[in-house]
Design a protein around this motif. Structure first.
Motif, PDB file in Angstrom:
ATOM      1  N   PHE A  22       0.868  -1.171   0.000  1.00 33.08           N
ATOM      2  CA  PHE A  22       0.000   0.000   0.000  1.00 33.08           C
ATOM      3  C   PHE A  22       0.904   1.221   0.000  1.00 33.08           C
ATOM      4  CE2 PHE A  22      -2.445   3.212   2.474  1.00 33.08           C
ATOM      5  CZ  PHE A  22      -3.479   3.388   1.553  1.00 33.08           C
ATOM      6  N   VAL A  23       0.776   2.065  -1.024  1.00 31.07           N
ATOM      7  CA  VAL A  23       1.654   3.229  -1.171  1.00 31.07           C
ATOM      8  C   VAL A  23       0.838   4.515  -1.122  1.00 31.07           C
ATOM      9  CG1 VAL A  23       3.386   4.375  -2.596  1.00 31.07           C
ATOM     10  CG2 VAL A  23       3.216   1.880  -2.623  1.00 31.07           C
ATOM     11  N   GLU A  24       1.265   5.413  -0.264  1.00 37.82           N
ATOM     12  CA  GLU A  24       0.625   6.723  -0.121  1.00 37.82           C
ATOM     13  C   GLU A  24       1.641   7.786  -0.544  1.00 37.82           C
ATOM     14  OE1 GLU A  24      -1.609   7.930   3.603  1.00 37.82           O
ATOM     15  OE2 GLU A  24       0.247   9.084   3.844  1.00 37.82           O
ATOM     16  N   GLU A  25       1.314   8.553  -1.578  1.00 37.74           N
ATOM     17  CA  GLU A  25       2.211   9.597  -2.066  1.00 37.74           C
ATOM     18  C   GLU A  25       1.494  10.945  -2.038  1.00 37.74           C
ATOM     19  OE1 GLU A  25       4.782   8.510  -5.582  1.00 37.74           O
ATOM     20  OE2 GLU A  25       3.266   6.943  -5.754  1.00 37.74           O
ATOM     21  N   GLU A 167       2.414 -10.744   6.994  1.00 40.24           N
ATOM     22  CA  GLU A 167       3.824 -10.960   7.291  1.00 40.24           C
ATOM     23  C   GLU A 167       4.740 -10.288   6.277  1.00 40.24           C
ATOM     24  OE1 GLU A 167       4.398 -15.127   7.684  1.00 40.24           O
ATOM     25  OE2 GLU A 167       3.404 -15.264   9.644  1.00 40.24           O
ATOM     26  N   THR A 168       4.315 -10.221   5.016  1.00 41.87           N
ATOM     27  CA  THR A 168       5.143  -9.597   3.983  1.00 41.87           C
ATOM     28  C   THR A 168       4.501  -8.347   3.391  1.00 41.87           C
ATOM     29  OG1 THR A 168       4.173 -11.085   2.329  1.00 41.87           O
ATOM     30  CG2 THR A 168       6.253 -11.762   3.337  1.00 41.87           C
ATOM     31  N   ALA A 169       3.318  -7.968   3.861  1.00 43.86           N
ATOM     32  CA  ALA A 169       2.645  -6.766   3.372  1.00 43.86           C
ATOM     33  C   ALA A 169       3.364  -5.530   3.902  1.00 43.86           C
ATOM     34  CB  ALA A 169       1.189  -6.758   3.832  1.00 43.86           C
ATOM     35  N   THR A 170       3.381  -4.465   3.106  1.00 40.34           N
ATOM     36  CA  THR A 170       4.087  -3.254   3.516  1.00 40.34           C
ATOM     37  C   THR A 170       3.272  -1.993   3.244  1.00 40.34           C
ATOM     38  OG1 THR A 170       5.191  -3.021   1.368  1.00 40.34           O
ATOM     39  CG2 THR A 170       6.359  -4.261   3.095  1.00 40.34           C
ATOM     40  N   TYR A 171       3.591  -0.968   4.009  1.00 43.54           N
ATOM     41  CA  TYR A 171       3.047   0.380   3.783  1.00 43.54           C
ATOM     42  C   TYR A 171       4.224   1.278   3.436  1.00 43.54           C
ATOM     43  CZ  TYR A 171       2.010   5.201   5.013  1.00 43.54           C
ATOM     44  OH  TYR A 171       1.901   6.567   4.975  1.00 43.54           O
ATOM     45  N   THR A 172       4.075   2.090   2.403  1.00 41.49           N
ATOM     46  CA  THR A 172       5.103   3.045   2.025  1.00 41.49           C
ATOM     47  C   THR A 172       4.474   4.426   1.912  1.00 41.49           C
ATOM     48  OG1 THR A 172       6.343   1.376   0.775  1.00 41.49           O
ATOM     49  CG2 THR A 172       6.858   3.685   0.328  1.00 41.49           C
ATOM     50  N   GLY A 173       5.027   5.374   2.635  1.00 34.52           N
ATOM     51  CA  GLY A 173       4.550   6.752   2.561  1.00 34.52           C
ATOM     52  C   GLY A 173       5.638   7.631   1.975  1.00 34.52           C
ATOM     53  N   ILE A 174       5.292   8.376   0.928  1.00 36.98           N
ATOM     54  CA  ILE A 174       6.265   9.265   0.270  1.00 36.98           C
ATOM     55  C   ILE A 174       5.677  10.672   0.220  1.00 36.98           C
ATOM     56  CG2 ILE A 174       7.592   9.728  -1.823  1.00 36.98           C
ATOM     57  CD1 ILE A 174       7.262   6.735  -2.517  1.00 36.98           C
ATOM     58  N   TYR A 175       6.423  11.635   0.745  1.00 35.59           N
ATOM     59  CA  TYR A 175       5.958  13.025   0.763  1.00 35.59           C
ATOM     60  C   TYR A 175       7.002  13.914   0.102  1.00 35.59           C
ATOM     61  CZ  TYR A 175       3.071  10.754   4.238  1.00 35.59           C
ATOM     62  OH  TYR A 175       2.236   9.873   4.874  1.00 35.59           O
ATOM     63  N   ARG A 176       6.534  14.762  -0.804  1.00 36.47           N
ATOM     64  CA  ARG A 176       7.444  15.644  -1.549  1.00 36.47           C
ATOM     65  C   ARG A 176       7.069  17.109  -1.295  1.00 36.47           C
ATOM     66  NH1 ARG A 176       5.719  11.572  -5.067  1.00 36.47           N
ATOM     67  NH2 ARG A 176       7.348  10.057  -5.634  1.00 36.47           N
ATOM     68  N   PHE A 177       8.085  17.956  -1.227  1.00 30.12           N
ATOM     69  CA  PHE A 177       7.876  19.376  -0.926  1.00 30.12           C
ATOM     70  C   PHE A 177       8.723  20.255  -1.843  1.00 30.12           C
ATOM     71  CE2 PHE A 177       7.412  16.786   2.863  1.00 30.12           C
ATOM     72  CZ  PHE A 177       6.221  17.223   3.424  1.00 30.12           C
ATOM     73  N   GLU A 178       8.253  21.465  -2.069  1.00 30.23           N
ATOM     74  CA  GLU A 178       9.039  22.434  -2.838  1.00 30.23           C
ATOM     75  C   GLU A 178      10.153  23.011  -1.979  1.00 30.23           C
ATOM     76  OE1 GLU A 178       5.820  24.148  -6.110  1.00 30.23           O
ATOM     77  OE2 GLU A 178       6.254  25.326  -4.322  1.00 30.23           O
ATOM     78  N   THR A 179       9.911  23.069  -0.660  1.00 28.38           N
ATOM     79  CA  THR A 179      10.902  23.579   0.292  1.00 28.38           C
ATOM     80  C   THR A 179      11.706  22.421   0.881  1.00 28.38           C
ATOM     81  OG1 THR A 179       9.397  25.390   0.887  1.00 28.38           O
ATOM     82  CG2 THR A 179      11.225  24.937   2.404  1.00 28.38           C
TER      83      THR A 179
END
Length: 222
Positions: A22-25, A167-179
């Protein structure tokens, strides 16, 4: 919990596979507006899922049909589009690779919190209103990511053999900023070399058992 955004709408399929992500960007503009994308990636188990999709049920669980999944996604998208401050809502549904994405532009993080309220119970809505999932303070230049869904409680309701899926499921959170990013409160998060992006990758099981958290406070440079 089976109605929490798209992730939980497909929970019955997750119970049959051993690997998903599950990826949150979220990409922010300086004024606090931006774009958010949620991705559910089950491609590593696509062969197994394709076989399961041919069945009516497995291990006592009803297998959702493609039509049911499409209708569920359409219902979710419809609700998101009606949220004030949300625009340009898009989605993809790939039954070959079993990857689902939902994306939108937002005027501010309050709009994202409003989306979460739409898919929350009354009790959870109260918690979100009191302690918001997303806070972006333009004055102090901080972004706070929290969460108030009691995933562990729902996890305890599942059968022991079904819990192995996490057991092998993952969460990935990616946040991008101009600053550029100055610091973050979560020691597991990694700041990019450019200082304009940060990523947190956590095992789903560790989130459920409270060994790790997706909560984070990101301080941007002045």
């Amino acid at each position: 919990m089976s109605k929490k955004l798209l992730f939980f709408s497909l929970v019955s399929l997750f119970l049959f596979t051993s690997c998903f992500e599950f990826v949150e960007e979220i990409t922010f503009n300086k004024d606090g507006s931006g774009n958010a994308t949620l991705t559910i990636n089950l491609s590593k188990s696509k062969t197994k899922i394709a076989s399961i999709m041919l069945l009516d049920s497995i291990n006592g669980y009803k297998v959702p049909s493609k039509k049911t999944i499409k209708n569920t996604l359409a219902e979710i998208i419809s609700k998101i589009k009606k949220t004030k401050g949300i625009h340009n809502v898009k989605n993809t549904l790939d039954f070959e690779e079993f990857i689902v994405t939902v994306s939108c532009d937002f005027d501010n993080v309050e709009a994202l919190n409003a989306v979460l309220l739409t898919f929350s119970s009354k009790k959870e809505a109260i918690a979100i209103k009191k302690n918001k999932h997303f806070i972006y303070n333009k004055k102090s230049k901080t972004f706070t990511r929290s969460h108030h869904f009691n995933i562990g409680k729902e996890f305890q309701k599942t059968k022991m053999k079904d819990r192995k899926v996490f057991e092998t499921a993952t969460y990935t959170g990616i946040y991008r900023f101009e600053t550029p990013i100055k610091s973050s409160s979560n020691p597991q998060a990694r700041i990019s070399q450019s200082k304009r992006a940060i990523m947190l990758r956590v095992k789903a099981q560790d989130i459920i058992t409270n060994k790790q958290t997706i909560k984070n406070k990101i301080q941007l440079q002045n």
